[in-house]
Design an enzyme around this catalytic site. Structure first.
Site, PDB file in Angstrom:
ATOM      1  N   CYS B  98       0.830  -1.208   0.000  1.00 46.89           N
ATOM      2  CA  CYS B  98       0.000   0.000   0.000  1.00 46.89           C
ATOM      3  C   CYS B  98       0.870   1.267   0.000  1.00 46.89           C
ATOM      4  O   CYS B  98       1.447   1.604  -1.004  1.00 46.89           O
ATOM      5  CB  CYS B  98      -0.977  -0.044   1.170  1.00 46.89           C
ATOM      6  SG  CYS B  98      -2.325   1.130   0.993  1.00 46.89           S
ATOM      7  N   HIS B 194      -3.567  -5.488   0.990  1.00 46.70           N
ATOM      8  CA  HIS B 194      -2.911  -5.720   2.285  1.00 46.70           C
ATOM      9  C   HIS B 194      -2.929  -7.208   2.639  1.00 46.70           C
ATOM     10  O   HIS B 194      -3.816  -7.649   3.391  1.00 46.70           O
ATOM     11  CB  HIS B 194      -3.658  -4.958   3.388  1.00 46.70           C
ATOM     12  CG  HIS B 194      -3.402  -3.489   3.399  1.00 46.70           C
ATOM     13  ND1 HIS B 194      -2.343  -2.924   4.074  1.00 46.70           N
ATOM     14  CD2 HIS B 194      -4.068  -2.463   2.817  1.00 46.70           C
ATOM     15  CE1 HIS B 194      -2.374  -1.601   3.916  1.00 46.70           C
ATOM     16  NE2 HIS B 194      -3.405  -1.300   3.154  1.00 46.70           N
ATOM     17  N   GLU B 196      -1.169  -8.714   4.730  1.00 48.36           N
ATOM     18  CA  GLU B 196      -0.950  -8.907   6.184  1.00 48.36           C
ATOM     19  C   GLU B 196      -2.269  -8.834   6.961  1.00 48.36           C
ATOM     20  O   GLU B 196      -2.316  -9.228   8.120  1.00 48.36           O
ATOM     21  CB  GLU B 196       0.060  -7.874   6.702  1.00 48.36           C
ATOM     22  CG  GLU B 196      -0.466  -6.467   6.958  1.00 48.36           C
ATOM     23  CD  GLU B 196      -0.663  -5.632   5.701  1.00 48.36           C
ATOM     24  OE1 GLU B 196      -0.571  -6.178   4.589  1.00 48.36           O
ATOM     25  OE2 GLU B 196      -0.922  -4.413   5.834  1.00 48.36           O
TER      26      GLU B 196
END
Lengths: 85, 237
Positions: B98, B194, B196
């Site tokens: 990002c 994202h 994660e």
């Protein structure tokens, strides 16, 4: 010597300006201007110290290209440039 | 949820997470990397020694408030100067997520640039993507995530197989549905989604693990094929 400058940065013409289009849509909706061409940019007013005008412009150029804009998508225009003292 | 039940394999891989003023995804990125087997350290954006790391991660957030433009001020940090050298000398891999992707594009470590989404909205949603020809779902959360590059650059990107992720439904108007990119050597990776935020099935999505597992495998292969990296590993041990 101290110089002051105003720099306009905006998206290149071939890049879609989504913010400008949003403003244009509102102008149409409220009846002030139909399908207006609107481009939105940023204005930077800054002061630089340099020995002379040429040095000030060189420094300004570096500031513009290294920090203020990304030449892949943006263009710039120095709209004012003057000696302060 | 019992976090103690999560296993943390050991691969010996060392990762740094660069924290800028305004970074806000470092904790979940650390957890995702540790779950994939990385030993993780945070480094501040003033750090210049990246020698011991196999991977440097630029996590999500709003570095320096995204003032002027996302990633613009972060690209002038000392850690980025060292990162250029790190990449040039093939020291390891770089992952930008990002805001990290935006920084990598601003620094020109990756081609093109991320501009405002075509619909001007901040988009925060689970997003269908294609990764290695398979569909996965990972969250996105950004306002400046529309990938743009000139025609020649796009041709180079496609010719050199530099797209790692593509949107299925292109929510932000990116050219060629590009959601993530490699550099030409496939050592630098940037992506708007994202991964994660999608590593625990208990939280609904776990497809992000596929990205970190892929990264781990690629890095281990890279280390095997890179004698200087193996030497430095031996010295450390």
């Amino acid at each position: 010597m101290k110089f002051s400058a105003t720099i306009n940065i905006k998206l290149k013409k071939q890049i879609k300006d989504a913010k400008g289009e949003a403003v244009s849509a509102v102008l149409s909706r409220i009846g002030l201007e139909d399908k207006a061409k609107v481009r939105i940019g940023k204005i930077f007013e800054l002061e630089v110290n340099a020995e002379n005008e040429d040095a000030a412009k060189t420094k300004l150029n570096k500031i513009i290209f290294d920090v203020l804009m990304n030449p892949i998508v943006e263009t710039y225009e120095i709209t004012t440039f003057e000696v302060i003292n | 949820m019992n976090l103690a039940s999560i296993s943390y394999p050991q691969t010996g891989l060392k990762a740094a997470i660069a924290v800028f003023l305004g970074t806000n995804c470092e904790k979940e990125t650390r957890m995702a990397l540790e779950m994939a087997g990385f030993n993780v350290e945070y480094i501040f954006h003033t750090e210049t020694n990246l020698e011991k790391f196999d991977l440097v991660v630029l996590p999500g957030g709003f570095s320096f408030g995204d003032y002027i433009k996302a990633g613009r001020l972060a690209k002038l940090s000392p850690v980025i100067e060292s990162l250029r050298e790190y990449v040039k000398l093939n020291k390891g891999f770089v992952l930008g997520i990002c805001n990290g992707f935006q920084i990598l594009c601003e620094t020109r470590l990756l081609p093109g640039v991320l501009i405002e989404n075509t619909k001007t909205k901040f988009i925060s949603e689970d997003c269908a993507l294609f990764f290695n020809n398979k569909e996965i779902t990972i969250p996105i959360a950004h306002k400046e995530g529309c990938f743009w590059a000139d025609e020649d650059t796009i041709k180079q990107i496609e010719k050199n197989d530099m797209v790692i992720l593509r949107y299925k439904n292109n929510p932000n108007g990116s050219i060629n549905n590009i959601a993530g990119l490699y550099d030409s050597k496939h050592h630098v990776i940037g992506m708007m989604p994202h991964p994660e935020r999608a590593v625990l099935s208990q939280c609904g999505l776990a497809d992000g693990k596929k990205i970190f597992e892929f990264l781990k495998t690629e890095l281990l292969n890279f280390k095997k094929s890179c004698p200087t990296k193996n030497l430095s590993k031996k010295r450390v041990e």
